[in-house]
Scaffold this motif. Structure first.
Motif, mmCIF file in Angstrom:
data_model
loop_
_atom_site.group_PDB
_atom_site.id
_atom_site.type_symbol
_atom_site.label_atom_id
_atom_site.label_comp_id
_atom_site.label_asym_id
_atom_site.label_seq_id
_atom_site.Cartn_x
_atom_site.Cartn_y
_atom_site.Cartn_z
ATOM 1 N N ASN A 17 18.290 -69.176 -87.462
ATOM 2 C CA ASN A 17 18.643 -69.886 -88.699
ATOM 3 C C ASN A 17 17.856 -69.330 -89.889
ATOM 4 O O ASN A 17 16.907 -69.941 -90.391
ATOM 5 N N ALA A 18 18.240 -68.146 -90.338
ATOM 6 C CA ALA A 18 17.533 -67.459 -91.424
ATOM 7 C C ALA A 18 17.510 -68.285 -92.704
ATOM 8 O O ALA A 18 16.514 -68.288 -93.434
ATOM 9 N N ARG A 19 18.603 -68.978 -93.002
ATOM 10 C CA ARG A 19 18.677 -69.782 -94.231
ATOM 11 C C ARG A 19 17.583 -70.837 -94.264
ATOM 12 O O ARG A 19 16.929 -71.049 -95.289
ATOM 13 N N GLN A 20 17.369 -71.516 -93.144
ATOM 14 C CA GLN A 20 16.343 -72.554 -93.113
ATOM 15 C C GLN A 20 14.944 -71.962 -93.270
ATOM 16 O O GLN A 20 14.070 -72.583 -93.885
ATOM 17 N N GLU B 238 19.237 -65.983 -103.190
ATOM 18 C CA GLU B 238 20.124 -67.079 -103.584
ATOM 19 C C GLU B 238 19.330 -68.323 -103.981
ATOM 20 O O GLU B 238 19.646 -68.991 -104.975
ATOM 21 N N ILE B 239 18.299 -68.631 -103.219
ATOM 22 C CA ILE B 239 17.480 -69.817 -103.499
ATOM 23 C C ILE B 239 16.728 -69.652 -104.808
ATOM 24 O O ILE B 239 16.673 -70.561 -105.641
ATOM 25 N N ALA B 240 16.151 -68.468 -105.024
ATOM 26 C CA ALA B 240 15.428 -68.212 -106.270
ATOM 27 C C ALA B 240 16.369 -68.265 -107.466
ATOM 28 O O ALA B 240 16.017 -68.785 -108.529
ATOM 29 N N ARG C 180 11.588 -70.995 -113.538
ATOM 30 C CA ARG C 180 10.727 -71.617 -112.540
ATOM 31 C C ARG C 180 10.145 -70.599 -111.560
ATOM 32 O O ARG C 180 8.992 -70.722 -111.140
ATOM 33 N N VAL C 181 10.931 -69.609 -111.181
ATOM 34 C CA VAL C 181 10.479 -68.653 -110.171
ATOM 35 C C VAL C 181 10.872 -67.235 -110.567
ATOM 36 O O VAL C 181 12.007 -66.986 -110.969
ATOM 37 N N THR C 182 9.913 -66.331 -110.440
ATOM 38 C CA THR C 182 10.210 -64.906 -110.487
ATOM 39 C C THR C 182 9.965 -64.374 -109.085
ATOM 40 O O THR C 182 8.833 -64.363 -108.613
ATOM 41 N N LEU C 183 11.048 -63.964 -108.428
ATOM 42 C CA LEU C 183 10.951 -63.533 -107.037
ATOM 43 C C LEU C 183 10.812 -62.019 -106.964
ATOM 44 O O LEU C 183 11.598 -61.276 -107.539
ATOM 45 N N HIS C 184 9.790 -61.566 -106.246
ATOM 46 C CA HIS C 184 9.582 -60.146 -105.991
ATOM 47 C C HIS C 184 9.781 -59.917 -104.498
ATOM 48 O O HIS C 184 9.232 -60.643 -103.676
ATOM 49 N N ARG C 185 10.557 -58.913 -104.140
ATOM 50 C CA ARG C 185 10.841 -58.637 -102.729
ATOM 51 C C ARG C 185 10.434 -57.211 -102.395
ATOM 52 O O ARG C 185 10.793 -56.276 -103.098
ATOM 53 N N THR C 186 9.697 -57.072 -101.302
ATOM 54 C CA THR C 186 9.230 -55.760 -100.864
ATOM 55 C C THR C 186 9.523 -55.602 -99.378
ATOM 56 O O THR C 186 9.335 -56.540 -98.601
ATOM 57 N N PHE C 187 9.982 -54.410 -98.995
ATOM 58 C CA PHE C 187 10.305 -54.125 -97.599
ATOM 59 C C PHE C 187 9.415 -52.986 -97.117
ATOM 60 O O PHE C 187 9.392 -51.910 -97.717
ATOM 61 N N GLY D 203 19.798 -60.768 -93.901
ATOM 62 C CA GLY D 203 20.226 -62.129 -94.214
ATOM 63 C C GLY D 203 19.125 -62.943 -94.843
ATOM 64 O O GLY D 203 19.358 -63.695 -95.800
ATOM 65 N N LEU D 204 17.910 -62.805 -94.326
ATOM 66 C CA LEU D 204 16.774 -63.532 -94.870
ATOM 67 C C LEU D 204 16.554 -63.155 -96.332
ATOM 68 O O LEU D 204 16.313 -64.018 -97.189
ATOM 69 N N ASP D 205 16.651 -61.873 -96.637
ATOM 70 C CA ASP D 205 16.506 -61.400 -98.010
ATOM 71 C C ASP D 205 17.565 -62.023 -98.919
ATOM 72 O O ASP D 205 17.262 -62.501 -100.019
#
Length: 339
Positions: free
Chosen positions: A298-301, A82-84, A91-98, A75-77
């Motif tokens: 509250n993962a969204r917050q 969604e926010i990015a 404005r933002v380039t989002l990189h996600r790593t697990f 959910g956090l991911d």
């Protein structure tokens, strides 16, 4: 004067033609320093075109989360993505790593690499010397770091975003003590001990039981390490040899395995069962009277606050209060407010 070409401007600025094209057409992907160099060369040499008044490449933000596959981190991911997306690629380039929680050295190496390739880092990390060293390298290169969910109090970080984990544990202890009608023993199933969030939840839970409910005995803490089969094995062994269990508190993942073992020993719905995070399984367990309370983070917050704080730092050099700026309130969920 001959018309200035992109090739000429590139030579004067000491960069490639593709870089000049990106700057003049505001395509992003160029550092602010390089962009300013190109714009200055264009102005000094009379480039006959309207130049951007200001230039800012998309901020490259790295989000590093656990690869344990839990509902919370999935959910956090999703919330970060969604926010990015709403902020836009300019404005933002989002990189996600697990990264698996059992590989702190791999996590540290990735953080150290991000110090050279990212503008900011948001990370879920454990207490480990290599991780602390990697965060120092971020600070030395001016890359702000936000810890999320579990804090590293001695780390080189901008701030922490998350709930008060000690308070969450104390709340679970209070709910357990007030709900139990008889004396008995309580089992705690814990996640990984090298994450401060789990240690603080256990500490808060134990402290409240000892001070306010001496008739309740904390049997033991089962170190499940957020490994589902380990959780099921340890809990099964404990329930098999003890018939005085009246409550269970789970600080991490494994609710599927825990509920199965409680059912095997005719305790599901009979003992007070408290866990974290509201999702399909815990919602169903609440509805069926099998689960007593859920403490939801509250993962969204978490995602929204972390992105807001990071962008304020990157865009306006606005510092954050290490603990207060990223404070997230958790929710107490029962069968009556879980929809």
């Amino acid at each position: 004067m001959k018309k200035m070409t992109l090739e000429t401007l590139a030579r004067l600025a000491g960069v490639g033609v593709a870089t000049v094209d990106r700057v003049l057409n505001e395509r992003g992907g160029v550092s602010p320093e390089t962009a300013r160099k190109v714009l200055l060369a264009a102005k000094l040499n009379g480039l006959n075109r309207i130049l951007p008044e200001a230039y800012q490449h998309p901020w490259r933000i790295e989000v590093i989360l656990s690869a344990n596959g839990s509902y919370f981190f999935k959910g956090l991911d999703n919330h970060f993505r969604e926010i990015a997306s709403a902020l836009g690629y300019r404005r933002v380039t989002l990189h996600r790593t697990f990264i698996a929680e059992s590989h702190p050295e791999r996590l540290a190496a990735h953080i150290a690499e991000c110090a050279h390739t990212r503008d900011g880092v948001i990370v879920y990390a454990q207490d480990h010397p290599a991780v602390y060293a990697a965060l120092v390298s971020c600070r030395e290169r001016g890359v702000p770091v936000i810890t999320i969910v579990t804090d590293l109090p001695d780390a080189a970080r901008l701030c922490h975003v998350g709930i008060n984990q000690l308070q969450a544990g104390r709340t679970a202890g209070l709910l357990m003590g007030q709900t139990l009608k008889t004396a008995g023993e309580v089992v705690v199933v814990s996640g990984r001990g090298d994450y401060s969030a789990h240690r603080e939840r256990i500490e808060g839970f134990r402290r409240v039981l000892q001070l306010r409910f001496p008739q309740i005995s904390l049997k033991e803490v089962l170190a499940g390490q957020d490994e589902r089969q380990t959780i099921r094995r340890l809990l099964g062994e404990t329930l098999k040899k003890n018939d005085k269990i009246v409550g269970l508190y789970n600080t991490g993942s494994g609710n599927t395995e825990i509920s199965a073992e409680l059912e095997n020993h005719q305790l599901l719905g009979q003992c007070v069962y408290i866990t974290h995070e509201l999702y399909s399984l815990t919602r169903r367990l609440l509805h069926n009277g099998c689960l007593s309370y859920v403490l939801d983070q509250n993962a969204r917050q978490h995602a929204q606050l972390a992105m807001d704080i990071m962008l304020k730092k990157l865009s306006a050099n606005q510092d954050a209060d290490i603990y207060q700026s990223g404070k997230v309130d958790f929710n107490i969920i029962t069968a009556e407010n879980c929809d």
